[in-house]
Design a protein around this motif. Structure first.
Motif, PDB file in Angstrom:
ATOM      1  N   ILE A   1       1.055  -1.352   0.051  1.00  0.00           N
ATOM      2  CA  ILE A   1       0.400  -0.024   0.270  1.00  0.00           C
ATOM      3  C   ILE A   1       0.649   1.200  -0.061  1.00  0.00           C
ATOM      4  CG2 ILE A   1      -1.431   1.430   1.528  1.00  0.00           C
ATOM      5  CD1 ILE A   1      -3.236  -1.020   1.809  1.00  0.00           C
ATOM      6  N   GLY A   2       2.431   1.206   0.649  1.00  0.00           N
ATOM      7  CA  GLY A   2       3.001   2.142   1.279  1.00  0.00           C
ATOM      8  C   GLY A   2       4.053   2.385  -0.654  1.00  0.00           C
ATOM      9  N   GLY A   3       3.053   1.919  -1.114  1.00  0.00           N
ATOM     10  CA  GLY A   3       4.428   1.618  -2.746  1.00  0.00           C
ATOM     11  C   GLY A   3       3.179   2.486  -3.579  1.00  0.00           C
ATOM     12  N   VAL A   4       2.269   2.195  -3.604  1.00  0.00           N
ATOM     13  CA  VAL A   4       0.977   2.529  -4.375  1.00  0.00           C
ATOM     14  C   VAL A   4       1.302   3.826  -4.425  1.00  0.00           C
ATOM     15  CG1 VAL A   4      -1.033   2.557  -4.983  1.00  0.00           C
ATOM     16  CG2 VAL A   4      -0.271   0.598  -4.349  1.00  0.00           C
ATOM     17  N   TYR A   5       0.613   4.308  -2.872  1.00  0.00           N
ATOM     18  CA  TYR A   5       0.886   5.964  -2.198  1.00  0.00           C
ATOM     19  C   TYR A   5       2.041   6.158  -3.037  1.00  0.00           C
ATOM     20  CZ  TYR A   5      -3.671   5.024  -0.441  1.00  0.00           C
ATOM     21  OH  TYR A   5      -4.943   5.151   0.158  1.00  0.00           O
ATOM     22  N   ASN A   6       3.706   6.065  -2.609  1.00  0.00           N
ATOM     23  CA  ASN A   6       4.327   6.532  -3.358  1.00  0.00           C
ATOM     24  C   ASN A   6       4.284   6.518  -4.164  1.00  0.00           C
ATOM     25  OD1 ASN A   6       7.157   7.719  -2.889  1.00  0.00           O
ATOM     26  ND2 ASN A   6       8.449   5.255  -3.654  1.00  0.00           N
ATOM     27  N   ALA A   7       4.113   5.597  -5.351  1.00  0.00           N
ATOM     28  CA  ALA A   7       3.847   5.780  -6.902  1.00  0.00           C
ATOM     29  C   ALA A   7       3.080   6.849  -7.575  1.00  0.00           C
ATOM     30  CB  ALA A   7       3.723   4.186  -6.830  1.00  0.00           C
ATOM     31  N   GLU A  14       1.903  10.458  -3.344  1.00  0.00           N
ATOM     32  CA  GLU A  14       1.681  10.807  -1.986  1.00  0.00           C
ATOM     33  C   GLU A  14       2.608  10.344  -0.729  1.00  0.00           C
ATOM     34  OE1 GLU A  14      -2.714  10.113  -1.426  1.00  0.00           O
ATOM     35  OE2 GLU A  14      -2.943  10.041  -2.973  1.00  0.00           O
ATOM     36  N   LYS A  15       3.737  10.694  -1.306  1.00  0.00           N
ATOM     37  CA  LYS A  15       5.248  10.800   0.173  1.00  0.00           C
ATOM     38  C   LYS A  15       4.609  10.962   1.166  1.00  0.00           C
ATOM     39  CE  LYS A  15       7.314  11.097  -4.352  1.00  0.00           C
ATOM     40  NZ  LYS A  15       7.593   9.503  -4.536  1.00  0.00           N
ATOM     41  N   GLN A  16       3.193  11.278   2.191  1.00  0.00           N
ATOM     42  CA  GLN A  16       3.624  10.851   3.361  1.00  0.00           C
ATOM     43  C   GLN A  16       2.511   9.865   3.610  1.00  0.00           C
ATOM     44  OE1 GLN A  16       4.758  13.083   6.524  1.00  0.00           O
ATOM     45  NE2 GLN A  16       3.814  11.341   7.104  1.00  0.00           N
ATOM     46  N   LYS A  17       1.650   9.588   2.813  1.00  0.00           N
ATOM     47  CA  LYS A  17       1.014   8.996   3.411  1.00  0.00           C
ATOM     48  C   LYS A  17       1.699   7.579   2.739  1.00  0.00           C
ATOM     49  CE  LYS A  17      -4.295   8.064   2.237  1.00  0.00           C
ATOM     50  NZ  LYS A  17      -5.439   8.245   1.797  1.00  0.00           N
ATOM     51  N   ASP A  34       3.830   6.604   5.655  1.00  0.00           N
ATOM     52  CA  ASP A  34       2.989   6.326   7.100  1.00  0.00           C
ATOM     53  C   ASP A  34       2.383   4.853   6.692  1.00  0.00           C
ATOM     54  OD1 ASP A  34       2.233   9.192   8.292  1.00  0.00           O
ATOM     55  OD2 ASP A  34       0.233   9.373   6.814  1.00  0.00           O
ATOM     56  N   PHE A  35       2.573   4.121   5.926  1.00  0.00           N
ATOM     57  CA  PHE A  35       2.488   2.704   5.856  1.00  0.00           C
ATOM     58  C   PHE A  35       3.262   1.763   5.340  1.00  0.00           C
ATOM     59  CE2 PHE A  35      -1.602   3.970   3.766  1.00  0.00           C
ATOM     60  CZ  PHE A  35      -3.130   2.738   4.212  1.00  0.00           C
ATOM     61  N   TYR A  36       4.542   2.714   5.566  1.00  0.00           N
ATOM     62  CA  TYR A  36       5.916   1.942   5.429  1.00  0.00           C
ATOM     63  C   TYR A  36       6.226   2.147   7.211  1.00  0.00           C
ATOM     64  CZ  TYR A  36       6.617   2.538   0.185  1.00  0.00           C
ATOM     65  OH  TYR A  36       6.934   2.665  -0.799  1.00  0.00           O
ATOM     66  N   ASN A  37       5.646   2.973   8.405  1.00  0.00           N
ATOM     67  CA  ASN A  37       6.033   3.642   9.455  1.00  0.00           C
ATOM     68  C   ASN A  37       5.491   2.286  10.338  1.00  0.00           C
ATOM     69  OD1 ASN A  37       8.086   4.918   9.416  1.00  0.00           O
ATOM     70  ND2 ASN A  37       7.045   6.629   9.317  1.00  0.00           N
ATOM     71  N   GLN A  38       3.956   1.775   9.346  1.00  0.00           N
ATOM     72  CA  GLN A  38       3.116   1.140  10.044  1.00  0.00           C
ATOM     73  C   GLN A  38       3.721  -0.593   9.944  1.00  0.00           C
ATOM     74  OE1 GLN A  38      -1.077   1.200   9.955  1.00  0.00           O
ATOM     75  NE2 GLN A  38      -1.054   2.574   8.712  1.00  0.00           N
TER      76      GLN A  38
END
Length: 154
Positions: A125-131, A134-137, A140-144
């Protein structure tokens, strides 16, 4: 004696169709087990197709596995199928569709206590938001995901 033998033979004739039916039909547990094995086989095939970058074929296979997993109410297999679907749509550039599948997989991994699956899903999910920029989002997922990866030794 003749009457006893006649009754015994009559009972045998009456029970024969039932006996044949019971022998010929797998029990519910055997049917469920074979369906579970079929779902696992499909999911392995889907993973292999994903690795070979055969995304459309992998999606079809994961959909079949998902259908069986849902019939069986097997949340672990269902989560794996959803993760596979998300990954393939992600690789095809269909980010929103990937997110939809990842977001369905996440609560299932949590429900079955699969911390590795949960971490992978959060990471994806973090990878999708990164792509999507949406870096902050994404962060957030990477930190989880990070503490879960550490907890499982990955």
């Amino acid at each position: 004696m003749k009457k006893i033998l006649t009754n015994f033979l009559a009972l045998g004739v009456c029970l024969t169709p039932l006996t044949v039916m019971l022998i010929a039909q797998p029990t519910w547990g055997q049917t469920q087990n074979s369906r579970s094995q079929e779902a696992k086989r499909l999911l392995k095939q889907g993973i292999k197709l994903t690795q070979q970058q055969e995304h459309q074929q992998a999606i079809q296979i994961f959909q079949q596995g998902l259908t069986i997993a849902r019939e069986l109410k097997d949340q672990k297999l269902e989560a794996l199928a959803l993760l596979g679907l998300g990954r393939n749509y992600d690789d095809l550039g269909q980010k929103q569709k990937a997110l939809d599948f990842y977001n369905q997989a996440l609560p299932l991994y949590r429900a079955v206590g699969d911390r590795t699956g949960e971490a992978r899903t959060l990471d994806n999910i973090g990878g999708v938001y990164n792509a999507l920029g949406e870096k902050q989002k994404a962060l957030d997922f990477y930190n989880q995901a990070l503490p879960l990866f550490r907890a499982v030794g990955d």
